[in-house]
Design an enzyme around this catalytic site. Structure first.
Site, PDB file in Angstrom:
ATOM      1  N   TYR A 187      44.635   8.979  43.727  1.00 53.74           N
ATOM      2  CA  TYR A 187      45.326   8.972  42.443  1.00 53.74           C
ATOM      3  C   TYR A 187      46.470   7.957  42.545  1.00 53.74           C
ATOM      4  O   TYR A 187      47.202   7.942  43.546  1.00 53.74           O
ATOM      5  CB  TYR A 187      45.851  10.372  42.117  1.00 53.74           C
ATOM      6  CG  TYR A 187      46.434  10.449  40.733  1.00 53.74           C
ATOM      7  CD1 TYR A 187      45.629  10.266  39.619  1.00 53.74           C
ATOM      8  CD2 TYR A 187      47.797  10.647  40.543  1.00 53.74           C
ATOM      9  CE1 TYR A 187      46.154  10.301  38.337  1.00 53.74           C
ATOM     10  CE2 TYR A 187      48.333  10.687  39.274  1.00 53.74           C
ATOM     11  CZ  TYR A 187      47.510  10.513  38.168  1.00 53.74           C
ATOM     12  OH  TYR A 187      48.037  10.541  36.904  1.00 53.74           O
ATOM     13  N   GLY A 247      44.183  17.738  42.875  1.00 53.61           N
ATOM     14  CA  GLY A 247      44.946  18.762  42.176  1.00 53.61           C
ATOM     15  C   GLY A 247      46.270  18.991  42.874  1.00 53.61           C
ATOM     16  O   GLY A 247      46.765  18.137  43.602  1.00 53.61           O
ATOM     17  N   ARG A 248      46.851  20.173  42.663  1.00 56.99           N
ATOM     18  CA  ARG A 248      48.132  20.488  43.295  1.00 56.99           C
ATOM     19  C   ARG A 248      47.976  21.083  44.683  1.00 56.99           C
ATOM     20  O   ARG A 248      48.931  21.124  45.456  1.00 56.99           O
ATOM     21  CB  ARG A 248      48.948  21.421  42.407  1.00 56.99           C
ATOM     22  CG  ARG A 248      49.694  20.657  41.338  1.00 56.99           C
ATOM     23  CD  ARG A 248      50.793  21.485  40.725  1.00 56.99           C
ATOM     24  NE  ARG A 248      50.237  22.479  39.819  1.00 56.99           N
ATOM     25  CZ  ARG A 248      50.593  23.759  39.795  1.00 56.99           C
ATOM     26  NH1 ARG A 248      51.491  24.219  40.638  1.00 56.99           N
ATOM     27  NH2 ARG A 248      50.051  24.579  38.929  1.00 56.99           N
ATOM     28  N   GLU A 257      49.246  19.271  48.116  1.00 50.59           N
ATOM     29  CA  GLU A 257      50.667  19.130  48.462  1.00 50.59           C
ATOM     30  C   GLU A 257      51.148  20.259  49.371  1.00 50.59           C
ATOM     31  O   GLU A 257      52.084  20.076  50.140  1.00 50.59           O
ATOM     32  CB  GLU A 257      51.527  19.033  47.204  1.00 50.59           C
ATOM     33  CG  GLU A 257      51.665  20.314  46.428  1.00 50.59           C
ATOM     34  CD  GLU A 257      52.464  20.149  45.140  1.00 50.59           C
ATOM     35  OE1 GLU A 257      53.121  21.119  44.748  1.00 50.59           O
ATOM     36  OE2 GLU A 257      52.405  19.067  44.523  1.00 50.59           O
ATOM     37  N   CYS A 305      41.523  11.829  44.372  1.00 49.93           N
ATOM     38  CA  CYS A 305      42.752  12.146  43.656  1.00 49.93           C
ATOM     39  C   CYS A 305      43.911  12.384  44.628  1.00 49.93           C
ATOM     40  O   CYS A 305      44.271  11.494  45.375  1.00 49.93           O
ATOM     41  CB  CYS A 305      42.510  13.334  42.729  1.00 49.93           C
ATOM     42  SG  CYS A 305      43.735  13.524  41.421  1.00 49.93           S
ATOM     43  N   HIS A 306      44.485  13.586  44.651  1.00 48.19           N
ATOM     44  CA  HIS A 306      45.586  13.902  45.566  1.00 48.19           C
ATOM     45  C   HIS A 306      45.092  14.363  46.936  1.00 48.19           C
ATOM     46  O   HIS A 306      45.912  14.593  47.835  1.00 48.19           O
ATOM     47  CB  HIS A 306      46.492  14.985  44.961  1.00 48.19           C
ATOM     48  CG  HIS A 306      47.332  14.502  43.824  1.00 48.19           C
ATOM     49  ND1 HIS A 306      46.824  14.275  42.565  1.00 48.19           N
ATOM     50  CD2 HIS A 306      48.654  14.211  43.754  1.00 48.19           C
ATOM     51  CE1 HIS A 306      47.795  13.863  41.770  1.00 48.19           C
ATOM     52  NE2 HIS A 306      48.915  13.806  42.460  1.00 48.19           N
TER      53      HIS A 306
END
Length: 198
Positions: free
Chosen positions: A139, A89-90, A93, A119-120
């Site tokens: 990802y 997800g976000r 980051e 993923c991330h």
């Protein structure tokens, strides 16, 4: 086999499926899972995001559920845990900007404990400087970061030593099965006829 104690990293706009599914599935098979987020406490909530794949050049993001944390990040000691789960997800980051998150991640790699990232999520691992020499996936948009961190890219769910990686939530069945194998989790099913006789 006794259940393991597993740390799961969370943050606002973590991918909904990538936190909800492992959190519930790992508990279902007998593991204790503590979901934590920097600057949040047991009982606080993280907003989640749902990332869907509809044929566009990238995923579509919509608002997901509120995910309730069940432990306080400031109170945990990574040494008390047997394994780590890093969803995508976000959240990754910005979670990678917390020194305490990176220190926790380094503990699991320094001790060779199982780590599952999807993923991330590997963005956090790359920022922690623990990926050099691994074969892994993430990802696809994160591939350049992963390769710059010293990894060999693989285009599927991958197990390399203590590290289990997947590309996104469609990989859950294979990714979680591989992680359970690395954890040494044995699942047995009692035949229906035998259960009926009891």
């Amino acid at each position: 086999m006794s259940g393991k104690k597993i740390l799961l990293l969370a943050g606002d706009f973590v991918e909904d499926y990538e936190i909800m599914v492992p959190f519930q599935a790992l508990q279902m098979v007998g593991h204790e899972v503590h979901a934590v987020c920097p600057e949040k406490e047991d009982g606080d909530r993280c907003k989640t995001a749902v990332h869907d794949f509809r044929g566009d050049q990238t995923y579509l993001e919509t608002r997901g559920h509120d995910f309730a944390l069940n432990a306080t990040f400031a109170d945990i000691d990574p040494a008390d845990y047997d394994a780590l789960v890093v969803p995508g997800g976000r959240a990754p980051e910005y979670l990678r900007g917390y020194d305490e998150v990176l220190d926790a991640v380094r503990h699991f790699f320094d001790e060779g404990k199982p780590v599952a990232a999807i993923c991330h999520g590997p963005q956090i691992l790359a920022a922690a400087g623990v990926l050099d020499g691994y074969e892994m996936t993430a990802y696809p948009a994160v591939r350049a970061e992963i390769e710059r961190a010293g990894c060999s890219w693989v285009d599927e769910v991958t197990v390399d030593g203590n590290l289990v990686t997947g590309q996104a939530w469609p990989d859950h069945p294979e990714w979680l099965a591989a992680f359970l194998d690395v954890l040494g989790t044995e699942i047995s099913h009692e035949p229906a006829a035998a259960a009926a006789d009891d």
